[in-house]
Design an enzyme around this catalytic site. Structure first.
Site, PDB file in Angstrom:
ATOM      1  N   ARG A   1       0.854  -1.185   0.000  1.00 55.06           N
ATOM      2  CA  ARG A   1       0.000   0.000   0.000  1.00 55.06           C
ATOM      3  C   ARG A   1       0.895   1.241   0.000  1.00 55.06           C
ATOM      4  O   ARG A   1       1.877   1.315   0.752  1.00 55.06           O
ATOM      5  CB  ARG A   1      -0.911   0.029   1.247  1.00 55.06           C
ATOM      6  CG  ARG A   1      -2.076  -0.937   1.169  1.00 55.06           C
ATOM      7  CD  ARG A   1      -3.099  -0.457   0.148  1.00 55.06           C
ATOM      8  NE  ARG A   1      -4.220  -1.360  -0.012  1.00 55.06           N
ATOM      9  CZ  ARG A   1      -4.283  -2.341  -0.917  1.00 55.06           C
ATOM     10  NH1 ARG A   1      -3.255  -2.552  -1.717  1.00 55.06           N
ATOM     11  NH2 ARG A   1      -5.344  -3.092  -1.017  1.00 55.06           N
TER      12      ARG A   1
ATOM     13  N   GLU B   1      -3.494   7.534  -6.005  1.00 55.85           N
ATOM     14  CA  GLU B   1      -3.403   6.854  -7.295  1.00 55.85           C
ATOM     15  C   GLU B   1      -4.470   7.356  -8.257  1.00 55.85           C
ATOM     16  O   GLU B   1      -5.649   7.423  -7.877  1.00 55.85           O
ATOM     17  CB  GLU B   1      -3.526   5.344  -7.100  1.00 55.85           C
ATOM     18  CG  GLU B   1      -2.363   4.755  -6.305  1.00 55.85           C
ATOM     19  CD  GLU B   1      -2.422   3.234  -6.188  1.00 55.85           C
ATOM     20  OE1 GLU B   1      -3.390   2.622  -6.680  1.00 55.85           O
ATOM     21  OE2 GLU B   1      -1.489   2.655  -5.596  1.00 55.85           O
TER      22      GLU B   1
ATOM     23  N   HIS C   1       0.200   0.019 -10.250  1.00 55.34           N
ATOM     24  CA  HIS C   1      -0.564  -0.901  -9.398  1.00 55.34           C
ATOM     25  C   HIS C   1      -0.916  -2.182 -10.159  1.00 55.34           C
ATOM     26  O   HIS C   1      -2.081  -2.533 -10.353  1.00 55.34           O
ATOM     27  CB  HIS C   1      -1.840  -0.227  -8.873  1.00 55.34           C
ATOM     28  CG  HIS C   1      -2.332  -0.834  -7.584  1.00 55.34           C
ATOM     29  ND1 HIS C   1      -2.933  -0.097  -6.593  1.00 55.34           N
ATOM     30  CD2 HIS C   1      -2.314  -2.107  -7.126  1.00 55.34           C
ATOM     31  CE1 HIS C   1      -3.267  -0.894  -5.587  1.00 55.34           C
ATOM     32  NE2 HIS C   1      -2.902  -2.119  -5.894  1.00 55.34           N
TER      33      HIS C   1
END
Length: 589
Positions: free
Chosen positions: A277, A306, A325
Site C-alpha cells: 500500500r 493513485e 498498481h
C-alpha cells in the site's frame, strides 16, 4: 431445525420474503409484542441485486448472474453510488471505490454484503459496515502468487536497472557502464509483513540465493522457520537490510511507517520494493532519502494517491522504478479474484458465513458444521428467555453458561454468543442482529453478556452438553422461570440434532424447541395433560411435544407444550381457566 442453522448466521432476510426497511429500535426493556413492520413487496421469485462498481472478470460475473441480478456500473461518483446503493443487496469493488459510512447509511439497511475483489480493505469503512450489520468479504488468496511474482520482478528489475536501461536504449543511447547493477545472491532481504504475499516473496527470494529475514509482530515464528526465515525486531530489520520488500496492510499503525526517522536507521544504499500500500511510505521522506543516498533505489507499484501527480518528484526520480498498481494484474489472478469474490458474495447472500469475512469472527468450516444444531439452540434460548421478561428496568445483564467436556481452548463460543444476542434482542426491537454486528448491538443497548464454562468429565467428542441462559434483575411473566438465585433461567440441549428445552427455572422439562411453546405451572394431578390437549385439539392446534417437570408427586409442576400453530386467544383463555393451572405463558420460538 438444525438444518437451518447456516441460514441464520448472517440473518439475511429471505430472498422469497418481503424485505424489512429501516427501523427505529425500542429500548430493550419493552415488553414482548409483535413488531410493527414496513415492507417492500417483492415478486415471489425475486433475486437479490448485486452492484459491481469496478471491472470484474467474466467468470465471476457469470457466477453472480446465476444467482442474482447484476448491475455493472463503473466509475460512479460518491453521490451516484449513494443513490444506487439503496436498491442493492451486495456491492463489489476493487481498490478504486471508497465505501464510506455515507454509503452504508444510504443503503437503508438493505446492503448486506460488500465484496472487495482483492486483499486490502482500507477503502471500506469497516466500523460503519459492522454497525449496519453488513458483512465485508475479500479475496485474499487468488492474487497472492501474482503479487509475489510482481514483487520479485520489481526486485530484479531494480537491482539491474532494467527500466532505466530500456528507456535509454529506446532513446538511441548505449550506456553500458552507467547501468551496472548489483547482484541478489548473498544479499539480505527483509520482508516487512509476513502474510500470504510476504511469505511467497520470501520463498522465491531464497530461490535466488538471498538471505531472507522478516518482521511481523503477528506472524507465528514456527511458520517462518518452516521456510527458513527468521523473524526479527523492527529496528534489527531496518539496520541489517540490503533490500526491503513491503507487504503490510495500511492501518493507523503502519501509515508512513517508513519515514525520515526510520530511513535514518537503515544501511546506506538500501533498496526498497513496495507492492503493498502506498500509504505505508512517507513519499516526501523517501525522496529526501533517495537524494541523500540513504536509499539507493526504490521500485514502487503503489502510491499514497493513485494515480500519482504527473509532476511527482518520486515518480520522476531517476533511481525509482514505477508500475501502475499491477500487483494482481495477471490474467490468471484476475479470473481467480473474480471467482473468489463472487463465491464469497453469493455464499453470504445465502446466509452462509464466508471464510474470508473481515469484520466477523472467523469460524473454521469444520467448527461451523459441528456447532450447527447448537447455533439454533443458542438463538432459541435467547429468544425464549427475553420473552419471559415482564419489563421493569430492562434487560441489562445476561449470563451464559456452557457445559462441555472440552477444554476452553477447544470450544469457540463466539458464534454461540452472537446467536444468543440475536435471540435476546430481535423479539423486542426491529434490529436485525447477526454475527457481524452482535457485539456492537449488545454494547449499544447497554446489554452485558458474560460467559462461563463448566468443565465436565467424559468424552469431548460432543462439543456441548448444555447451554444455560440467565437474565438477572428482572421480573418474569412466568414466575416459575425464576431460579432459586432469583434470575430467569432456561437451559437447553441438543438431542439427535434437534434443540430441546430441558430446564425452566428449577423445573426439569424436555420439549423440542420447534414451532411455539406453552408453559403452564399447575398443581400436579391426574388428567391435566388430557385436558390441555383436548382444548388445543378442538381448535385444530397440533401438539408436537409435551413434557411435565415436577418438584414432587401431587405438588407443583411445570408443563411444557410444543405446538405447531399459534393458539387463538380463546384457546389460551380456556387453558388459563383450568382451576389447577396457576399461571401460563405462550412463547414464539
Amino acid at each position: 431445525m438444525a438444518a437451518s442453522a447456516s441460514s441464520n448466521l448472517l440473518s439475511t432476510p429471505s430472498l422469497k420474503k418481503p424485505t424489512l426497511l429501516p427501523f427505529t429500535s425500542r429500548h430493550l426493556s419493552a415488553p414482548f409484542r409483535p413488531r410493527p413492520r414496513t415492507f417492500v413487496v417483492l415478486a415471489m421469485d425475486a433475486k437479490p441485486t448485486v452492484l459491481v462498481a469496478e471491472k470484474l472478470g467474466q467468470a465471476g460475473l457469470e457466477l453472480l448472474k446465476g444467482f442474482a441480478n447484476v448491475d455493472c456500473s463503473y466509475n460512479l461518483t460518491q453521490d451516484e453510488l449513494c443513490t444506487k446503493i439503496s436498491l442493492c443487496d451486495a456491492l463489489i469493488v476493487r481498490s478504486g471505490t471508497k465505501v464510506s459510512r455515507e454509503v452504508f447509511e444510504s443503503s437503508g439497511g438493505r446492503l448486506k454484503v460488500v465484496g472487495r475483489a482483492g486483499v486490502g480493505i482500507d477503502n471500506v469503512d469497516l466500523s460503519a459496515a459492522t454497525e449496519h450489520g453488513c458483512l465485508v468479504v475479500n479475496a485474499p488468496t487468488a492474487n497472492t502468487v501474482a503479487a509475489a511474482e510482481h514483487g520479485i520482478a520489481l526486485l530484479a528489475a531494480m537491482a539491474r536497472n532494467v527500466a532505466q536501461a530500456d528507456a535509454s536504449v529506446k532513446a538511441g543511447k548505449w550506456l553500458r557502464s552507467k547501468y551496472v547493477g548489483v547482484s541478489l545472491v548473498g544479499k539480505t532481504l527483509v520482508v516487512m509483513g509476513f502474510g500470504k504475499v510476504g511469505s511467497e516473496v520470501a520463498r522465491r527470494a531464497k530461490g535466488l540465493g538471498m538471505h531472507v529475514i522478516a518482521h511481523d509482530p503477528y506472524a507465528p515464528a514456527d511458520r517462518a522457520r518452516a521456510i527458513g526465515v527468521e523473524l526479527v525486531t523492527f529496528d534489527e530489520a531496518l539496520s541489517t537490510a540490503d533490500f526491503i520488500s513491503l507487504h503490510m496492510p495500511l492501518t493507523p499503525a503502519t501509515s508512513k511507517i517508513l519515514n525520515d526517522e526510520t530511513f535514518a536507521k537503515m544501511k546506506k544504499g538500501v533498496r526498497i520494493v513496495n507492492v503493498a500500500r502506498g500509504g505505508v511510505i512517507d513519499e516526501e521522506a523517501l525522496v529526501r532519502a533517495l537524494d541523500a543516498g540513504i536509499v539507493a533505489q526504490a521500485a514502487l507499484d503503489v502510491f499514497t494517491e493513485e494515480p500519482p501527480a504527473k509532476d511527482s518528484k518520486l515518480v520522476q526520480h531517476e533511481n525509482v522504478t514505477v508500475t501502475p498498481h499491477l500487483g494482481a494484474s495477471t490474467m490468471e489472478a484476475q479470473e481467480g479474484v473474480a471467482i473468489e469474490i463472487a463465491e464469497a458474495v453469493v455464499g453470504a447472500l445465502k446466509g452462509e458465513l464466508a471464510s474470508t469475512a473481515v469484520n466477523a469472527p472467523m469460524v473454521p468450516a469444520e467448527v461451523l458444521s459441528e456447532l450447527k444444531p447448537f447455533v439454533v439452540l443458542a438463538e432459541k434460548l435467547g429468544r425464549l428467555a427475553v420473552q419471559l421478561v415482564a419489563g421493569g428496568s430492562g434487560v441489562k445483564s445476561v449470563k451464559v453458561t456452557y457445559a462441555s467436556a472440552r477444554a476452553p481452548d477447544d470450544l469457540d463460543t463466539r458464534l454461540l454468543r452472537a446467536m444468543i444476542t440475536k435471540g435476546l434482542i430481535e423479539p423486542i426491537s426491529s434490529v436485525f442482529v447477526n454475527l457481524v454486528n452482535a457485539d456492537f448491538t449488545a454494547k449499544q443497548r447497554g446489554l452485558r453478556i458474560t460467559e462461563e464454562r463448566i468443565l465436565l468429565d467424559g468424552s469431548p467428542e460432543n462439543p456441548l452438553e448444555f447451554i444455560q441462559v440467565q437474565i438477572a434483575n428482572v421480573e418474569s411473566k412466568f414466575a416459575s422461570a425464576i431460579s432459586e438465585s432469583g434470575e430467569i433461567k432456561v437451559e437447553g440441549r441438543v438431542k439427535d440434532g434437534i434443540p430441546h428445552l430441558t430446564k425452566v427455572g428449577s423445573f426439569e422439562v424436555d420439549v423440542s424447541m420447534e414451532g411455539s411453546l406453552i408453559l403452564c405451572r399447575q398443581v400436579d394431578q391426574p388428567g391435566m395433560i388430557g385436558r390441555v390437549g383436548s382444548i388445543l385439539g378442538e381448535e385444530n392446534v397440533n401438539v408436537s411435544f409435551m413434557s411435565v417437570g415436577r418438584i414432587a408427586p401431587r405438588k407443583q409442576a411445570v408443563m411444557a407444550i410444543g405446538v405447531d400453530e399459534e393458539p387463538n386467544k380463546e384457546s389460551l383463555k380456556k387453558i388459563g381457566d383450568i382451576p389447577a393451572i396457576e399461571e401460563f405463558v405462550f412463547l414464539k420460538l
